[in-house]
Design an enzyme around this catalytic site. Structure first.
Site, mmCIF file in Angstrom:
data_model
loop_
_atom_site.group_PDB
_atom_site.id
_atom_site.type_symbol
_atom_site.label_atom_id
_atom_site.label_comp_id
_atom_site.label_asym_id
_atom_site.label_seq_id
_atom_site.Cartn_x
_atom_site.Cartn_y
_atom_site.Cartn_z
ATOM 1 N N ARG A 1 45.588 2.005 18.397
ATOM 2 C CA ARG A 1 44.270 2.403 18.890
ATOM 3 C C ARG A 1 44.370 3.497 19.945
ATOM 4 N NH1 ARG A 1 41.418 -0.197 22.820
ATOM 5 N NH2 ARG A 1 42.663 -2.090 22.528
ATOM 6 N N TYR B 1 21.508 17.213 12.165
ATOM 7 C CA TYR B 1 21.703 16.163 11.170
ATOM 8 C C TYR B 1 20.884 14.922 11.540
ATOM 9 C CZ TYR B 1 24.370 12.443 8.778
ATOM 10 O OH TYR B 1 24.749 11.363 8.041
#
Length: 393
Positions: A51, A104
């Site tokens: 991660r 968007y």
């Protein structure tokens, strides 16, 4: 074999020098003194847990860093992950964002639905109106200015140098989504942007088989974004990172071909009497032509005008749907940037969450079709569109 751990580590060490980077699918890695020190200092430099960092992800990020001529880049789990993580890195409660109205659909939802509930003020303006930008930024202390290089789906080209000047005069950070334009056509950092975000799912990957995002910019800022990625968990899977890396190996070849196809298709559509409002920066009547001369990169005297085309058909959204469903080569599907040509209507895909009035306010016409040109021969694609349009006159 008393030192079992070193023997196991040696067994996994590569004994060859691969031309293609390996996919480091491991979540965790052997610890040593350097790794422990890195853990204590925040875990940003050494590879010890997936991660935080991954070698395959790093390799893909380096490719984008070079393409954008940035100091640094860091990959995220998606384009929206890159946008949200960047904004949450830059903003503090009470901060103000001035953003383009032409964005968007999911970006708009983040800006107008989510950020205000988290304590941020957001104002939207017409991306093409510099006076509106100046007024909005001057209306109050502004932390972030946000714009898309080429707006989705209107293809309004942002005057990045001018918007950067407005933002910086007010002490704001300019964040630019360069997904539609790509660094092949525009390098926002060279034009004054402070940070660039991408949906790497699109042209950077180029094969419609991986979801990814990326943030590129100054090393210090990208490092802070990396910290938020660690906290928020918007990290990229290494296999997806490999697919992005693979796609980037043919990035310039694909973009050159798709750009030329888009140029040819836009010209052919402009010649039809049942098509209006064809939008592509290569067209003589493109309303942002002056901006295009200053913003777009060039091949000699020719502008690199991008692989996206938008056009509007007489008959509104219903006819647009019928035309799309007559196409045999172009595929009706969401997303963009693949080797295949993809078409969609904004009203039922990218901007379905907007009302008809909100779409018109964002310069999205009824009957608009968005085309992401792939690498098919341009004559076949032009014939496909002409046939579909003729059948639905």
């Amino acid at each position: 074999m008393s030192a079992g751990r070193p023997a196991r580590a040696e067994r996994f060490m590569p004994r060859t020098r691969p031309v293609v980077p390996p996919i480091h699918q491991s979540v965790t890695y052997f610890l040593d003194d350097l790794a422990y020190k890195d853990v204590q200092e925040g875990g940003l430099d050494e590879v010890w847990y997936g991660r935080f960092r991954n070698p395959t992800v790093d390799v893909a990020a380096e490719e984008v860093r070079d393409a954008e001529s940035a100091e640094a880049a860091f990959m995220t789990s998606s384009g929206m992950g890159a946008i949200a993580t960047t904004l949450l890195t830059l903003l503090r409660r009470g901060d103000r964002v001035v953003a383009a109205r032409q964005v968007y659909g999911d970006t708009r939802d983040l800006l107008v639905r989510d950020l205000p509930t988290w304590g941020f003020d957001v104002e939207q303006v017409d991306a093409t109106d510099l006076d509106a930008w100046r007024a909005a930024v001057a209306a109050g202390p502004t932390r972030v200015v946000y714009v898309e290089t080429l707006a989705n789906p209107q293809l309004d080209l942002a005057d990045l140098p001018a918007i950067a000047g407005i933002a910086h005069e007010a002490g704001a950070v300019l964040v630019v989504d360069n997904t539609f334009a790509t660094p092949y056509n525009v390098q926002p950092l060279a034009l004054g942007a402070d940070v660039v975000v991408h949906s790497a799912t699109k042209f950077l990957n180029g094969h419609s088989d991986a979801i990814a995002g990326v943030v590129a910019g100054p090393a210090e800022l990208v490092r802070e974004v990396q910290r938020r990625v660690i906290t928020l968990g918007t990290c990229l899977d290494p296999h997806a990172a490999y697919l992005v890396w693979r796609g980037l190996q043919t990035f310039e070849l694909r973009m050159s071909r798709s750009n030329e196809t888009a140029r040819s298709l836009a010209a052919a559509l402009s010649a039809r009497d049942d098509v209006v409002g064809v939008r592509h920066p290569s067209l003589p009547d493109y309303e942002r032509a002056e901006v295009a001369q200053r913003v777009l990169r060039r091949d000699g005297d020719a502008l690199r005008a991008g692989a996206m085309v938008s056009f509007t058909v007489d008959g509104g959204d219903e006819r647009a749907l019928r035309v799309m469903r007559r196409l045999e080569i172009a595929c009706e599907a969401t997303s963009l940037g693949g080797v295949e040509t993809l078409v969609s209507t904004p009203f039922n895909s990218s901007h379905f969450s907007l009302t008809p009035d909100e779409r018109r306010a964002a310069r999205i016409d009824d009957g608009m079709i968005r085309v992401s040109c792939g690498v098919e021969p341009s004559d076949l694609l032009i014939d496909d569109f002409n046939r579909a349009l003729d059948q639905e006159r």
